[in-house]
Design an enzyme around this catalytic site. Structure first.
Site, mmCIF file in Angstrom:
data_model
loop_
_atom_site.group_PDB
_atom_site.id
_atom_site.type_symbol
_atom_site.label_atom_id
_atom_site.label_comp_id
_atom_site.label_asym_id
_atom_site.label_seq_id
_atom_site.Cartn_x
_atom_site.Cartn_y
_atom_site.Cartn_z
ATOM 1 N N HIS A 1 37.040 43.829 46.742
ATOM 2 C CA HIS A 1 37.059 45.243 46.346
ATOM 3 C C HIS A 1 35.738 45.542 45.638
ATOM 4 O O HIS A 1 35.125 44.673 45.031
ATOM 5 C CB HIS A 1 38.246 45.458 45.397
ATOM 6 C CG HIS A 1 38.521 46.879 45.044
ATOM 7 N ND1 HIS A 1 37.758 47.586 44.123
ATOM 8 C CD2 HIS A 1 39.499 47.739 45.445
ATOM 9 C CE1 HIS A 1 38.258 48.803 43.987
ATOM 10 N NE2 HIS A 1 39.305 48.926 44.783
ATOM 11 N N ASP B 1 40.626 37.802 40.862
ATOM 12 C CA ASP B 1 41.142 39.171 40.890
ATOM 13 C C ASP B 1 42.570 39.131 41.417
ATOM 14 O O ASP B 1 42.799 38.895 42.608
ATOM 15 C CB ASP B 1 40.252 40.035 41.786
ATOM 16 C CG ASP B 1 40.723 41.482 41.893
ATOM 17 O OD1 ASP B 1 41.770 41.822 41.290
ATOM 18 O OD2 ASP B 1 40.049 42.269 42.588
ATOM 19 N N GLN C 1 46.010 42.616 43.606
ATOM 20 C CA GLN C 1 46.876 42.776 44.773
ATOM 21 C C GLN C 1 47.862 41.634 44.945
ATOM 22 O O GLN C 1 48.656 41.655 45.881
ATOM 23 C CB GLN C 1 46.008 42.898 46.036
ATOM 24 C CG GLN C 1 45.140 44.124 46.083
ATOM 25 C CD GLN C 1 45.925 45.414 46.231
ATOM 26 O OE1 GLN C 1 47.061 45.415 46.705
ATOM 27 N NE2 GLN C 1 45.338 46.521 45.830
ATOM 28 N N LYS D 1 49.743 48.520 39.767
ATOM 29 C CA LYS D 1 49.956 47.844 41.048
ATOM 30 C C LYS D 1 51.232 47.001 41.044
ATOM 31 O O LYS D 1 51.607 46.435 42.063
ATOM 32 C CB LYS D 1 48.757 46.938 41.367
ATOM 33 C CG LYS D 1 47.409 47.655 41.511
ATOM 34 C CD LYS D 1 47.350 48.525 42.730
ATOM 35 C CE LYS D 1 46.030 49.271 42.846
ATOM 36 N NZ LYS D 1 44.879 48.425 43.135
ATOM 37 N N CYS E 1 37.615 51.225 49.199
ATOM 38 C CA CYS E 1 36.739 50.590 48.202
ATOM 39 C C CYS E 1 36.450 49.142 48.590
ATOM 40 O O CYS E 1 36.403 48.252 47.727
ATOM 41 C CB CYS E 1 37.339 50.666 46.797
ATOM 42 S SG CYS E 1 37.491 52.345 46.165
#
Length: 678
Positions: free
Chosen positions: A395, A472, A475, A498, A636
């Site tokens: 991202h 990260d 997600q 999220k 993104c």
């Protein structure tokens, strides 16, 4: 009403039609308000299938099973009676179908005949749940061990939920992962539903609609002498019942599905969990919304997830009963707010399996978390010539901060390539690691493709080269168990919105010693021990990185979201979403002109695609007309889309409150668009 009969003793078709109309007038908007059993039934798009369900329990046995064989000829010859049609479902192999499957079923899934099994998790003819089941905790013995059967069913070729099985850190619902009480929650409000801290909102509802529906159908059953026809594998066989009211939400076993029906005692739960997406959906108020007159179908979960009532109520409760700044005040509300805020930190710690609450820093989201590490650690520890490694999947939030830092300090940014399916090329990654590599920053799940990266292995490889690792998790946390002690990354970031929590709140996990070595990201109140004009002393982590008044209410809301997810079980959620992804992928691949973008063997529930002959905006607008929310654009993540040869894509992304019926509407809309009927 009284039912007249003909000379053969069978119900009069006109009376039957009137009774059916009275019954179905009470059903939700997805059903026609008037049906016809006459030869002109096609005037009502779903009438034939509904009538078929009413009369023959889904055409499992046909007319001969409903009425005695000796009466069949008489019935067929009766004035006004039209034989019920069998749904047209192609048996062509996946990928060869050039015409859309039938979508006229009563909550039916178009792939049942094609794939040979009724989907699990309430997918087939599960328009209603058992009316006696009003919440997850009541499902009791209606379980199946999904470590056997669906756990091995591939999702776009993947298999199992990636990290949950590896860690062995399964959810125990008798002792939930985040079962930490907010000390003052409900203390001064005896009428508040917030007093029950572990409630799922639907547990507090006592709607009688489903019970009334079942009663009406049972009365109809009794009046006409229609026997129970429940013989479909995976559906509980209860005498006198209608299968779509009594379906077991976990009623699928790949070893038994084609052989015999399953019984109650065979459903032993996965971690004690019970799951039905139709019940889950009722916990999310926004999913009752309509868009363009159609029920909202939220397929934009990779952008943000919707919020259960328990999260909404918890944030509201804070402002009604606890609102105060935290720490250091002597009054009661400050104590309540501080207790609730720090309880939320504890919940995050347990959810991630961190070693200490001191490793949990509240920020606005994953983006701020990455910037915090870039400025607090990178800006003070990296020098010209050092190298930062990121992946091609990232991202923008995990690219731009590092590119800016590289430009500022003379660093080199290197990129891990991926193959044509969107999978990390580990051999190429290994070639990038060297003595100059100081940081590796990569995603656990790609927001654009859904690819699940081999995070544990990549962390170990980076550490072997002497580099720090930022993972990260924006997600990943809502789809799989994320165990930071097992993964051993130096930092992990994620956003609350999220994972069914509020916007404007997120988390940086960092190893405690490393956090205490880092310079503060921002400065001001709340993060200092002592201030003079000559010297400033900072708190240790986590307060050292929480300057000023933080987002107190939404941190508490995040804690409530983790409670909700943990009560269901993150592994259960992951297994269901893998099933749903596989179901949707198989149907999407059958539409001519669809190109799936991102076909990794191991992926989360993201379905990026293009449709030949249509712009992505046209596809998005057509779906929106049917109430379906998807994301179109570059997401993104321009570098990975360009690697796949496209600039933009349509991105449906699924969550555990989505159903096979939602997928059916999505697929049907694409077929209509392809045939230029919308």
């Amino acid at each position: 009403m009284s039912i007249n009969t003909n000379t053969a003793g069978l119900p009069n078709i006109d009376d039957l039609e009137k009774l059916a109309n009275e019954l179905f007038s009470a059903l939700p908007n997805e059903f026609p308000k008037e049906i016809s059993l006459s030869p002109n039934a096609s005037e009502h798009p779903r009438a034939t299938k509904i009538a078929e369900t009413l009369l023959s329990a889904g055409n499992l046995g046909g007319v001969d099973a409903v009425f005695p064989v000796s009466n069949h000829d008489t019935l067929a010859g009766q004035s006004g009676f039209a034989p019920l049609a069998t749904p047209a479902v192609s048996a062509s192999p996946i990928g060869s179908v050039q015409t859309p499957p039938s979508f006229g079923g009563f909550g039916g899934s178009p792939s049942v005949t094609q794939y040979g099994k009724a989907p699990a998790f309430g997918g087939y003819n599960n328009a209603f749940s058992d009316p006696s089941i009003e919440n997850i905790s009541q499902l009791g013995d209606l379980n199946v061990d999904i470590s056997e059967g669906f756990a091995s069913a591939p999702a776009a070729g993947s298999g199992v939920s990636p990290s949950g099985v590896q860690t062995g850190n399964n959810v125990n619902l008798d002792n939930p992962q985040t079962g930490f009480n907010d000390v003052n929650l409900g203390k001064n409000d005896t009428n508040s539903s917030a007093l029950n801290q572990n409630y799922l909102p639907f547990e507090l509802e006592h709607s009688s609609f489903e019970a009334e529906l079942k009663t009406a159908l049972e009365a109809l059953n009794s009046s006409f002498g229609i026997p129970s026809l429940v013989t479909t594998p995976g559906i509980i066989d209860t005498p006198g019942s209608y299968y779509f009211l009594n379906q077991n939400p976990f009623g699928f076993d790949s070893k038994k599905a084609d052989v015999t029906p399953v019984s109650h005692n065979e459903f032993e739960g996965f971690g004690g969990a019970n799951f039905d997406p139709h019940i889950i959906k009722k916990d999310f108020p926004i999913l009752k919304e309509t868009v363009n007159g159609k029920p909202l179908i939220w397929f934009d979960n990779a952008a943000t997830t919707q919020k259960p009532q328990s999260v909404i109520d918890r944030v509201s409760y804070f402002y009604e009963h606890e609102n105060s700044n935290i720490h250091r005040a002597a009054h009661e509300l400050a104590a309540r707010a501080s207790d609730a805020y720090e309880a939320a930190r504890e919940k995050v710690k347990v959810f991630l399996n961190a070693r200490s609450v001191n490793e949990i820093v509240f920020v606005r989201g994953a983006t701020e978390g990455i910037n915090l590490v870039a400025q607090s650690w990178g800006n003070h520890n990296l020098v010209a010539g050092d190298e930062i490694v990121v992946s091609n999947l990232e991202h923008h939030a995990n690219i731009v901060p590092w590119k800016r830092l590289a430009d500022k300090k003379g660093l080199k940014l290197r990129v891990i390539p991926v193959d044509d399916d969107g999978q990390i090329l580990l051999d190429e990654y290994a070639k990038l690691l060297n003595s100059k590599t100081k940081l590796v920053a990569f995603t656990q799940v790609s927001n654009a493709l859904g690819t699940v990266t081999p995070a544990k292995q990549m962390v170990e490889m980076a550490h072997a080269a002497g580099a720090k690792v930022l993972l990260d998790g924006a997600q990943s946390v809502s789809h799989m168990k994320v165990d930071v002690s097992y993964l051993n990354a130096d930092w992990l970031v994620f956003s609350g919105h999220k994972i069914f929590g509020p916007t404007g709140i997120g988390v940086v996990y960092g190893k405690e010693d490393l956090l205490n070595e880092m310079e503060p990201y921002q400065s001001g109140g709340n993060m200092i021990q002592d201030v003079t004009f000559e010297e400033i002393k900072y708190h240790k982590a986590p307060n050292r990185f929480e300057a000023g008044t933080g987002n107190i209410a939404d941190a508490i809301g995040l804690g409530a979201a983790l409670d909700y997810v943990s009560k269901i079980g993150i592994e259960v959620i992951g297994q269901y979403e893998h099933f749903l992804l596989d179901y949707a992928t198989n149907l999407l691949k059958q539409i001519p002109g669809v190109r799936l973008i991102g076909t990794a063997a191991n992926k989360a529930s993201v379905l990026s695609f293009n449709l030949q002959g249509f712009t992505n905006e046209e596809v998005g607008q057509a779906l929106n007309k049917e109430g379906i929310a998807v994301r179109t654009g570059h997401h993104c993540a321009q570098p990975i889309l360009r690697r796949m040869g496209v600039e933009t894509a349509v991105r449906p992304s699924l969550a555990f409150y989505n159903t096979t019926q939602d997928v059916d509407v999505f697929i049907e809309t694409l077929w209509k668009l392809k045939n230029k009927k919308v």
